[in-house]
Enzyme design. Structure first.
Site, PDB file in Angstrom:
ATOM      1  N   LYS A  75      26.087 -19.596  33.011  1.00  0.00           N
ATOM      2  CA  LYS A  75      25.233 -18.468  33.396  1.00  0.00           C
ATOM      3  C   LYS A  75      23.844 -18.968  33.770  1.00  0.00           C
ATOM      4  O   LYS A  75      23.310 -19.897  33.160  1.00  0.00           O
ATOM      5  CB  LYS A  75      25.164 -17.491  32.217  1.00  0.00           C
ATOM      6  CG  LYS A  75      24.397 -16.202  32.494  1.00  0.00           C
ATOM      7  CD  LYS A  75      24.461 -15.295  31.268  1.00  0.00           C
ATOM      8  CE  LYS A  75      23.696 -14.002  31.474  1.00  0.00           C
ATOM      9  NZ  LYS A  75      23.776 -13.120  30.290  1.00  0.00           N
ATOM     10  N   SER A 150      25.357  -8.419  31.027  1.00  0.00           N
ATOM     11  CA  SER A 150      24.645  -9.085  32.107  1.00  0.00           C
ATOM     12  C   SER A 150      25.368 -10.311  32.655  1.00  0.00           C
ATOM     13  O   SER A 150      25.041 -10.813  33.724  1.00  0.00           O
ATOM     14  CB  SER A 150      23.255  -9.512  31.615  1.00  0.00           C
ATOM     15  OG  SER A 150      23.375 -10.445  30.544  1.00  0.00           O
ATOM     16  N   SER A 174      26.536  -8.570  26.271  1.00  0.00           N
ATOM     17  CA  SER A 174      26.582  -9.129  27.623  1.00  0.00           C
ATOM     18  C   SER A 174      27.663 -10.166  27.860  1.00  0.00           C
ATOM     19  O   SER A 174      27.824 -10.646  28.977  1.00  0.00           O
ATOM     20  CB  SER A 174      25.219  -9.727  27.992  1.00  0.00           C
ATOM     21  OG  SER A 174      24.292  -8.703  28.224  1.00  0.00           O
TER      22      SER A 174
END
Length: 472
Positions: A75, A150, A174
């Site tokens: 990420k 997210s 997330s």
């Protein structure tokens, strides 16, 4: 198409049916064909192929690490030395990381191949992957729908076979919520189990590095490698790291609680409720003790979570000022204007909103009324949750209250967006390990996640239980 689990990939390599270079080429081809999903921020093509060649040589000489042949996406909030780190934001435009996150380095040390960085909501603030400066990531199951957030790019990369496994971060859900929306396994470990060194902070007392995988065994292996004390992170736990290996079969009978307030929540969609009730029925028929209990603090979860996380975000994001690194406005004829303009132009609307809210709750006039009360509420929620886990092996809830919704669907109703975290924030407030188990709604064909949460450092137990629950 190559096998997708770590064991299958490594077995294929050991038998001589594949090698690391071929594995990387497969994923690069998959990434190229699926650019429209917008999962990757940057792909390290030449670097990944070079690393794969080196690891192939190590395999031949018999000294390769535990993750040889495993291709990982990370990420875009995790530091990787000499690579871009933007957190999905304009404010970090042009910034390259000066070091590598501990969790990422531990994977590399076991010969994992990092193939690229993955799209996410700006500074991990969002539940749909629509706030990224790079635009939204699309759900591979239906490109008109969100992948969740997210860590949406991480979920889609695993879902769409663009890497073997991916790292995400989980502040309030997330990892688990996008895993639920993308039909993959998503693990949030106990807070402090994995070092946060090299993770760009959103809310420091909540942030956890988690995993997206195609099976619980892969999550167990990654967790075992990444866990453990890190001198660079004073909040990392010195608790011993277990052997997280999962057994093939289990005859254990579990005692599971599910929350009445969750099952009857007004925001829970009929489709998700139907799948969840079916899983309760399956567990009971298999001889497990499954009981409905009351958790009267459920209405306080989201307010407590958003007050505390926005307060921490307000403090953490003050370092992005347009002076030392990242984006700087052209209108810099005086210092005050430089700060204001750089931050206004560099941060997106959602991040600005949370910074302002966090600054408000930390202000002298409102500190006691909001922030201090939220800290007290967090303690009550944790104590009550741990009481439940003293009597039960796990707490089971839906992961998200709905199936994946359409892009832009919540643009005019931000509360509906925030309510998407209603079931995931409990584990985050309490610092507990929590796992998304992926299922499909047979009628709609869309993914639905079931979440199980356990006591501190019980990751192996929830992964083992998740493996069994999935088989029912």
């Amino acid at each position: 198409m190559p096998s997708k689990t770590i064991k299958e990939i490594q077995d294929s390599i050991l038998k001589g049916n594949a090698n690391c270079v071929e594995q990387v080429k497969h994923y690069l081809s998959s990434i190229n064909k699926q650019k429209h999903l917008n999962a990757f921020v940057e792909v390290f093509e030449e670097e990944a192929l070079h690393q794969a060649g080196l690891i192939d040589e190590k395999i031949k000489s018999g000294n390769a690490g535990k993750l040889a042949g495993v291709v990982v996406g990370i990420k875009d909030v995790l530091a990787y030395k000499n690579h871009k780190l933007t957190c999905g934001s304009k404010i970090l435009e042009g910034f390259n990381s000066l070091y590598t996150a501990t969790a990422v380095q531990r994977l590399i040390d076991e010969d994992a191949i990092i193939i690229g960085t993955l799209n996410c909501d700006e500074f991990a603030m969002g539940s749909s992957n629509e706030t990224s400066v790079y635009g939204p990531t699309l759900n591979a199951i239906d490109t008109e729908r969100v992948p969740g957030g997210s860590s949406g790019g991480s979920a889609v990369a695993v879902q769409a076979d663009m890497c073997t496994v991916a790292l995400g971060t989980d502040t309030g859900g997330s990892v688990r919520q996008p895993a639920a929306f993308c039909n993959v396994w998503g693990l949030k470990p106990t807070y402090s189990r994995i070092s946060r060194y090299g993770l760009a902070s959103y809310a420091s007392s909540f942030d956890c590095i988690g995993t997206f995988t195609n099976c619980p065994e892969d999550a167990a292996l990654l967790l075992e490698i990444m866990s453990g004390k890190d001198e660079k992170d004073s909040t990392s736990s010195s608790a011993p790291v277990n052997d997280y290996t999962l057994s093939e079969e289990s005859d254990q009978k579990y005692k599971v609680a599910y929350l009445s307030e969750a099952l009857h929540h007004e925001g829970l969609s009929p489709e998700v409720k139907e799948v969840f009730e079916e899983k309760i029925k399956n567990l009971k028929e298999a001889g497990h003790q499954v009981e409905e209990i009351n958790f009267e603090l459920l209405p306080y979860l989201l307010p407590t979570y958003y007050i505390l996380t926005t307060a921490e975000a307000s403090s953490n994001l003050s370092r992005y000022d347009g002076v030392r690194y990242g984006y700087r406005t052209e209108q810099d004829n005086n210092t005050e204007l430089l700060y204001k303009k750089s931050r206004t132009e560099g941060f997106g609307p959602e991040v600005q909103k949370r910074i302002i809210l966090g600054t408000f709750v930390l202000s002298a006039d409102y500190f006691d009324a909001y922030y201090v009360k939220a800290l007290k509420a967090r303690k009550l929620i944790r104590n009550k949750t741990l009481e439940i886990l003293n009597d039960y092996d796990f707490i089971m809830t839906p992961t998200a209250p709905t199936e994946p919704y359409k892009l832009g669907e919540h643009d005019k109703d931000q509360m509906a967006m925030y309510l998407g975290d209603v079931f995931t924030v409990q584990a985050s407030l309490c610092g507990l390990p929590s796992l998304n188990i992926p299922f499909l709604n047979k009628k709609s064909g869309y993914p639905v996640g079931v979440q199980i949460t356990g006591a501190p450092f019980k990751e192996q137990e929830i992964l083992q239980a998740g493996k069994f629950f999935k088989s029912l």
